[in-house]
Design a protein around this motif. Structure first.
Motif, short mmCIF file in Angstrom:
data_model
loop_
_atom_site.label_atom_id
_atom_site.label_comp_id
_atom_site.label_asym_id
_atom_site.label_seq_id
_atom_site.Cartn_x
_atom_site.Cartn_y
_atom_site.Cartn_z
N LEU A 116 0.89 -1.22 0.00
CA LEU A 116 0.16 -0.18 -0.14
C LEU A 116 1.06 1.29 0.00
O LEU A 116 0.59 2.33 -0.68
CB LEU A 116 -0.99 -0.19 1.17
CG LEU A 116 -2.06 -0.98 1.23
CD1 LEU A 116 -2.66 -1.16 2.48
CD2 LEU A 116 -3.08 -0.44 0.40
N ASP A 117 2.10 1.46 0.79
CA ASP A 117 2.70 2.44 1.07
C ASP A 117 3.86 2.80 -0.24
O ASP A 117 4.20 3.68 -0.44
CB ASP A 117 3.46 2.28 2.31
CG ASP A 117 2.66 2.50 3.49
OD1 ASP A 117 1.43 2.90 3.36
OD2 ASP A 117 3.13 2.49 4.47
N GLU A 118 4.20 1.53 -0.88
CA GLU A 118 5.23 1.44 -1.84
C GLU A 118 4.67 0.72 -2.98
O GLU A 118 5.52 -0.33 -3.48
CB GLU A 118 6.61 1.08 -1.25
CG GLU A 118 6.94 1.64 -0.03
CD GLU A 118 7.46 3.17 -0.33
OE1 GLU A 118 8.04 3.62 -1.52
OE2 GLU A 118 7.32 3.82 0.63
N PRO A 119 3.60 1.01 -3.75
CA PRO A 119 3.04 0.15 -4.63
C PRO A 119 4.14 -0.13 -5.74
O PRO A 119 4.14 -1.13 -6.55
CB PRO A 119 1.90 0.64 -5.06
CG PRO A 119 2.15 2.21 -4.56
CD PRO A 119 2.86 2.00 -3.27
N GLN A 120 4.83 1.07 -6.15
CA GLN A 120 5.88 0.94 -7.48
C GLN A 120 7.00 0.00 -7.29
O GLN A 120 7.57 -0.39 -8.13
CB GLN A 120 6.27 2.30 -7.52
CG GLN A 120 7.43 2.82 -6.62
CD GLN A 120 6.64 3.27 -5.44
OE1 GLN A 120 5.68 3.38 -5.12
NE2 GLN A 120 7.67 3.48 -4.36
N ALA A 121 7.04 -0.35 -5.87
CA ALA A 121 8.47 -1.30 -5.81
C ALA A 121 8.20 -2.66 -5.60
O ALA A 121 8.96 -3.64 -5.32
CB ALA A 121 9.09 -0.86 -4.46
N VAL A 122 6.73 -3.08 -5.38
CA VAL A 122 6.18 -4.41 -4.98
C VAL A 122 5.67 -5.08 -6.45
O VAL A 122 4.67 -4.58 -7.00
CB VAL A 122 4.99 -4.31 -4.18
CG1 VAL A 122 4.80 -5.80 -3.70
CG2 VAL A 122 5.62 -3.71 -2.82
N ALA A 123 6.25 -6.22 -6.77
CA ALA A 123 6.09 -6.91 -8.07
C ALA A 123 4.79 -7.99 -7.63
O ALA A 123 3.76 -8.26 -8.44
CB ALA A 123 7.05 -7.64 -8.58
N ALA A 124 4.80 -8.56 -6.23
CA ALA A 124 3.81 -9.46 -6.05
C ALA A 124 4.17 -9.70 -4.46
O ALA A 124 4.93 -9.23 -3.73
CB ALA A 124 4.28 -10.87 -6.85
N TYR A 141 -7.26 -2.81 1.76
CA TYR A 141 -6.75 -3.92 0.99
C TYR A 141 -7.51 -3.85 -0.22
O TYR A 141 -6.60 -4.54 -1.24
CB TYR A 141 -7.27 -5.12 1.70
CG TYR A 141 -6.58 -5.39 3.33
CD1 TYR A 141 -5.35 -4.72 3.36
CD2 TYR A 141 -7.15 -6.04 4.28
CE1 TYR A 141 -4.77 -4.87 4.66
CE2 TYR A 141 -6.65 -6.27 5.45
CZ TYR A 141 -5.22 -5.58 5.68
OH TYR A 141 -4.80 -5.90 7.00
N PRO A 142 -8.52 -3.34 -0.68
CA PRO A 142 -8.69 -3.72 -2.16
C PRO A 142 -7.96 -2.73 -3.05
O PRO A 142 -7.99 -2.90 -4.38
CB PRO A 142 -10.54 -3.12 -2.19
CG PRO A 142 -10.70 -3.41 -0.66
CD PRO A 142 -9.73 -3.20 0.03
N ASP A 143 -7.17 -1.89 -2.57
CA ASP A 143 -6.36 -0.96 -3.34
C ASP A 143 -5.21 -1.72 -3.76
O ASP A 143 -4.25 -1.00 -4.47
CB ASP A 143 -6.01 0.32 -2.50
CG ASP A 143 -7.09 1.12 -2.32
OD1 ASP A 143 -8.19 1.37 -2.87
OD2 ASP A 143 -7.15 1.95 -1.18
N ILE A 144 -4.90 -3.01 -3.25
CA ILE A 144 -3.58 -3.67 -3.84
C ILE A 144 -3.95 -4.51 -4.81
O ILE A 144 -4.97 -5.35 -4.79
CB ILE A 144 -3.51 -4.89 -2.29
CG1 ILE A 144 -2.83 -3.76 -1.43
CG2 ILE A 144 -2.31 -5.58 -2.85
CD1 ILE A 144 -2.71 -4.50 0.01
N THR A 145 -3.32 -4.07 -6.03
CA THR A 145 -3.77 -4.66 -7.39
C THR A 145 -2.43 -5.61 -7.83
O THR A 145 -2.89 -6.18 -8.94
CB THR A 145 -3.63 -3.32 -8.41
OG1 THR A 145 -2.65 -2.92 -8.21
CG2 THR A 145 -4.94 -2.76 -7.77
N VAL A 146 -1.36 -5.80 -7.06
CA VAL A 146 -0.41 -6.75 -7.49
C VAL A 146 -0.96 -8.23 -7.24
O VAL A 146 -1.75 -8.42 -6.45
CB VAL A 146 1.04 -6.38 -6.72
CG1 VAL A 146 1.39 -5.13 -7.03
CG2 VAL A 146 0.92 -6.83 -5.27
N PRO A 147 -0.16 -9.09 -8.02
CA PRO A 147 -0.68 -10.58 -7.80
C PRO A 147 -0.38 -10.93 -6.49
O PRO A 147 0.82 -10.83 -5.84
CB PRO A 147 0.30 -11.35 -8.71
CG PRO A 147 0.76 -10.33 -9.87
CD PRO A 147 0.57 -9.01 -9.11
N THR A 148 -1.27 -11.61 -5.62
CA THR A 148 -1.19 -11.96 -4.25
C THR A 148 -1.34 -13.27 -4.15
O THR A 148 -2.49 -13.78 -4.38
CB THR A 148 -1.79 -11.14 -3.30
OG1 THR A 148 -1.58 -9.77 -3.53
CG2 THR A 148 -1.76 -11.22 -1.95
#
Length: 320
Positions: free
Chosen positions: A149-157, A253-260
């Motif tokens: 949530l805080d660093e979305p650009q850094a998280v691939a999954a 949580y619904p704002d998290i769009t990376v594969p999880t």
């Protein structure tokens, strides 16, 4: 009155002796479990982490894997379970979370997931890792979610193993609420460590149930280090503030769009899937579930191979 005074003096003397014993035991435990990685200065404190390079040259475009441990343990828990296995093919970064292991608190707000993410992110960037698969176990799952949530650009999954995600209806179980009262700062600095050290094997059994612990778990992961006063006090602050933090972050949580990938040990009595991971799976746009029937809370140890293979698939690696 004289008898009461004598009892009071005996009690004070007993606590003083226990405090000295606790201090000696803590120093001995720290000597037995010294830092195994490097320290990265992140401003208000230093983050201790292990940076594992792949055994063979890896594609630089592949993400690194960030492993975040749960409560009352240190980085060795995740390294033993997954880190060394994943480092055969991927870069793996395993930090001590703030307040645990050899990482400092970084201020009085150590229980705040946003504070922890900021310190860990600064350390990860300092060692040159940018794109990450963030893996969190238990309370580390909450930190992983907050990282996305805080660093979305850094998280691939994301990979969440028995994650702590939502406030329990009715609050914490009675024994955790009682622990906040019973294990106050005075007792943590005096009697907790001498009382619990002889019970490490029993603690391991409780962590793994209903599955048996892996051989030598307590010694291999430095479980005793989490019982030393500084680290246990940080854990108690996490527990005390956890419900408020979960209540605040769950609607996001619904704002998290990376594969999880949500790994659910279906027999976990510590973080029951029905109260946490199952609810999370329903709100994540790209969430999927890996179920482990009969598995307990420490599934990353008992089922590490399956979890590591799933992480490699998320990274884009072929089976191998």
């Amino acid at each position: 009155m004289l008898g009461l005074g004598v009892l009071l003096l005996v009690g004070v003397a007993g606590l003083a002796a226990s405090a000295l014993l606790t201090s000696w035991l803590a120093r001995r435990i720290e000597a037995e479990h010294p830092p195994t990685g490097r320290f990265v200065d992140v401003g208000p404190t230093r983050v201790h982490l292990v940076d594992l390079a792949p055994a063979v040259s890896a594609d630089e475009n592949l993400p690194a894997v960030l492993l975040l441990h749960g409560a009352n343990v240190q980085l060795a828990d995740m390294r033993v379970a997954l880190g060394d296995r994943l480092a055969r093919r991927l870069r793996v970064i395993v930090p001590d979370r703030p307040g645990q292991g050899w990482t400092g608190e970084g201020g009085p707000v150590v229980s705040d997931p946003g504070h922890q993410v900021a310190l860990i992110r600064a350390a990860v960037e300092a060692v040159g890792a940018r794109r990450l698969i963030v893996v969190g176990h238990s309370l580390g799952g909450l930190i992983a979610l907050r990282y996305a949530l805080d660093e979305p650009q850094a998280v691939a999954a994301l990979v969440l193993i028995n994650p702590t995600t939502h406030p329990r209806p009715g609050g914490l179980p009675w024994y955790q609420r009682a622990a906040e009262v019973v294990f106050g700062p005075l007792l943590i600095r005096t009697v907790l460590l001498p009382m619990t050290l002889p019970m490490l094997d029993r603690l391991s059994v409780r962590l793994f149930r209903p599955e048996p612990p892996t051989e030598g778990y307590a010694a291999r992961t430095g479980l005793a280090l989490g019982l030393t006063p500084r680290r246990f006090l940080a854990s108690m602050r996490e527990y005390a503030d956890l419900r408020d933090h979960l209540t605040a972050v769950a609607p996001r949580y619904p704002d998290i769009t990376v594969p999880t990938l949500i790994v659910l040990a279906e027999a976990d009595p510590i973080v029951p899937p029905a109260l946490h991971g199952e609810i999370l799976a329903k709100v994540l746009p790209r969430g999927r579930v890996l179920r482990l029937p009969g598995a307990g809370h420490m599934a990353h140890h008992r089922h590490g191979e399956a979890i590591a293979a799933a992480i490699e698939r998320l990274a884009g690696l072929p089976p191998g």
